[in-house]
Structures are given as C-alpha cells and as structure tokens.
Design a protein around this motif. Structure first.
Motif, short mmCIF file in Angstrom:
data_model
loop_
_atom_site.label_atom_id
_atom_site.label_comp_id
_atom_site.label_asym_id
_atom_site.label_seq_id
_atom_site.Cartn_x
_atom_site.Cartn_y
_atom_site.Cartn_z
N ILE A 104 0.87 -1.17 0.00
CA ILE A 104 0.00 0.00 0.00
C ILE A 104 0.91 1.22 0.00
O ILE A 104 1.78 1.35 0.85
N VAL A 178 -8.06 0.18 4.93
CA VAL A 178 -7.97 -0.50 3.65
C VAL A 178 -8.54 -1.91 3.80
O VAL A 178 -8.19 -2.63 4.74
N TYR A 192 -9.89 1.66 -0.41
CA TYR A 192 -9.09 2.56 0.41
C TYR A 192 -9.98 3.68 0.95
O TYR A 192 -10.73 4.30 0.19
N ASN A 206 -1.84 0.41 -4.83
CA ASN A 206 -1.14 -0.83 -4.53
C ASN A 206 -0.03 -1.02 -5.55
O ASN A 206 -0.24 -0.83 -6.74
#
Length: 381
Positions: A104, A178, A192, A206
C-alpha cells in the motif's frame, strides 16, 4: 550387561515417543512459511502473514507490514495454480531490502515535484528521495507502516492505522482503512478510505509487481497490454510530469488495442521511452471513474493468465520494471532481472498538488478519501 543396555534403549525410545513433538508450521499454497512473517516492530507492533482463499481455490497472502500482497496463486490455462507476483519469503527481507513489492503506497503515490506542496498559502517541504522529488510518500512512506489487521472471514482482510501529523512532514492526523476482499470470481477488491483532521494530500495505490508468466527469473515483456487511455502525462528526464497531456496516437504508448509490450518498450527513438527507461508513465483513463469498465488488461501468452484492472481513479501508472537490475533475490531464491514484472498502479496523476488543472488530491477535515481498485484474474486459452 546386554539386558541393561536393552532396558536403557527401551526407556530412551519410550521417552522420545512421549516427548511433545514440535509443531510443524503449515505452508501456504504458494510455499510461504507464516512463521517467517512473525515479528514485533518498535516493541509493540505485531506483524503476521494472512491468507485469503475463495471457493475457486485462489489464494492471496498479505502481510500487515505495509499491507503488502506477498503472493497470488491463480490457475493458468491448464488449471495449474501459479504465483504471479514478486515478493520475499520472510518479513526480514521486506524490512531490510528497500522495495515497494506488493505494498500500500501513501500518503502520496508517485512523485511530488521537488517535494513541495502548498496548503492555504504555506509551502511545506517534504523529504526528497527520487531525482530531487518526493516519491511514494518519502523514504518512510506507508509501505513500511504496520497496520492493525482484522480477518473477519476467509476472504477478507481489514487493515487500519493512523498516520500522525508530520509523518514524513505531511500535515494532519490521517486515519486510514484498507479492505482487501478476495471475490468468488477471482478478483482482489481493494477499498481505500481515509480522513484527516487538517488539510493534507492523499493519493493511495497498490504497488504489486505482476509476472503473469509465473517465471520471475526472466523478463515478462511478451505480455499483451490494453489501456483505456487516449493520452499520457509526459515526463522530463527526472521522471516528473510536465503538466501537459500527450496523445498516445502514433506513439509507443497507444495500447487502446491490445499490443505486446515488447513491440513498444524498446522504441529508443522516442524521447518519453528514453526518459522512462521503458514505460513508467501515468495514463489518463477514459473510463471517467467508472469502476465497472476495464481500465487496463494484461494477458500472458505463456500461461494464458489475464489480469483486468477496474478503478474509480482518473489515472493508472504503467511501469515495466525498468529499475529491477538483478541485485534483488526474491521468493524461492529467484533473482529478479530487469523487466521481470509489470506494475499497474491506479492513482491520481503525479504531482497533482502542483498541477491545479488536474483532479485534486487535497483532503480537508470532514471529507472522506475513497479509492477503489479491482485486480481480476482470468484465463484466455
């Protein structure tokens, strides 16, 4: 004497049989040992490996260190399950080898020019870690954060953390949530969400490195790529967007018809390919935030595995692993050479805080940041 030795041997055998046996850690389908992902960071933050599985047999392994996707097992055209992302076998490598593998990214994915943002007239200097710019939130971006993790069921992982005011000099206490959801049709649905108590900038993505050939020891540029984009945001020699839009028609960046990457990344006469050392560019999507329409699709002619990307974001960064250089050893002792993977990073455009003509990445108190991405896998025979 013989009786004594026999009796001693028998007693030793009985003691060994009765002794508690050390529990052997079950490996994941991808061959990962969860025990190698167990650690404590900063004395209190627990790190684990979490496994998601659906009824179709697909498996996704994720660590709450950086919210990183470690492995993705999907079926190929023969029905054999293959791991299609780059990564490491242990948490120690994720800690000690700088990488964005599977992570992330935040607070701001991609680059911010000279590491400067202006908020309500005040200029804020962020750390610079890439050609004089701030890349992926700085040298200690969210790819190195430890998230609180909850796994409510076998297909869902919920991650949460608070990025404090001043984290990498970004303003505002930002609460991040997330959710990874493995769908029954072999999609990884990533949702998200973030809020702040002070005006700031947010741009999350990502950063998985996909090798749909399931052979990361070799370049994967035979992949056939489609991108729903009529233009890109061109860059200068420091990989910073110029603020312009460049039509893809007649250029190596035209993937409106699915085309092998090998046909495009070696176009050395193209300035943008030279600047990017291949493709490392933001594509301006024509999907207009509709996450039911394919934003991009990549297909391996070797395995038949396909990856379709859906997003509500206005852009997607296509990166052809140009900076992989054979110095990193990943899972199963595999050395990752240049162009061993393709990244498809859904996002706001790079340097949007300094390009007011582009979709805003500012987030204010009372507002909610929301970004959505689906990586859906399939097979084309």
């Amino acid at each position: 004497m013989k009786k004594t030795l026999f009796a001693a041997g028998l007693a030793l055998t009985m003691l060994t049989a009765c002794a508690p046996q050390q529990k052997k850690e079950a490996l994941t389908m991808s061959g990962l040992n969860p025990a190698k992902f167990e650690t404590t960071i900063d004395g209190t933050k627990q790190v684990h490996l979490y496994t998601l599985k659906n009824k179709a047999g697909m498996e996704v392994c994720i660590t709450n260190f950086g919210g990183r996707i470690v492995s993705i097992m999907v079926p190929d055209k023969n029905g054999d399950f293959k791991d299609v992302v780059l990564g490491f076998d242990s948490i120690a490598d994720y800690q000690n080898v700088p990488s964005d593998f599977g992570a992330i990214i935040g607070r701001y994915a991609n680059r911010i020019a000279l590491g400067k943002i202006t908020i309500d007239g005040d200029t804020i200097q962020l750390p610079t870690n890439n050609y004089g710019h701030c890349l992926h939130g700085g040298p200690q971006g969210w790819q190195y954060a430890v998230y609180d993790a909850t796994q409510p069921d076998s297909t869902t992982l919920q991650l949460a953390m608070v990025s404090p005011d001043g984290d990498m000099n970004f303003p505002g206490n930002v609460t991040v949530n997330v959710t990874y959801k493995l769908t029954e049709d072999n999609g990884i649905d990533i949702d998200y969400n973030a809020t702040t108590d002070k005006k700031t900038v947010i741009n999350m993505t990502n950063h998985s490195y996909f090798n749909l050939n399931a052979n990361p020891s070799a370049a994967t540029m035979d992949g056939i790529l489609y991108v729903a984009a009529d233009s890109i945001t061109p860059v200068d020699s420091t990989f910073m967007t110029t603020g312009d839009m460049m039509a893809v028609e007649g250029t190596p960046f035209d993937f409106r018809t699915a085309t092998p990457l090998t046909d495009r990344i070696n176009a050395s006469d193209n300035e943008q390919i030279k600047f990017g050392r291949g493709i490392d560019h933001n594509f301006v999507l024509t999907t207009k935030g509709d996450d039911t329409k394919p934003a991009a699709k990549l297909v391996s002619p070797v395995t038949g595995i396909s990856l379709t990307v859906y997003t509500n974001e206005p852009g997607i960064q296509v990166y052809t692993g140009n900076f992989l250089d054979g110095t990193v050893t990943g899972k199963r002792g595999t050395v990752y050479p240049q162009r061993a993977a393709v990244c498809l990073e859904t996002q706001h455009y790079p340097d949007t805080p300094n390009k007011p003509q582009w979709p805003t990445a500012y987030l204010e108190p009372g507002q909610k940041y929301h970004s959505h991405c689906i990586f859906k896998f399939g097979v084309e025979k």
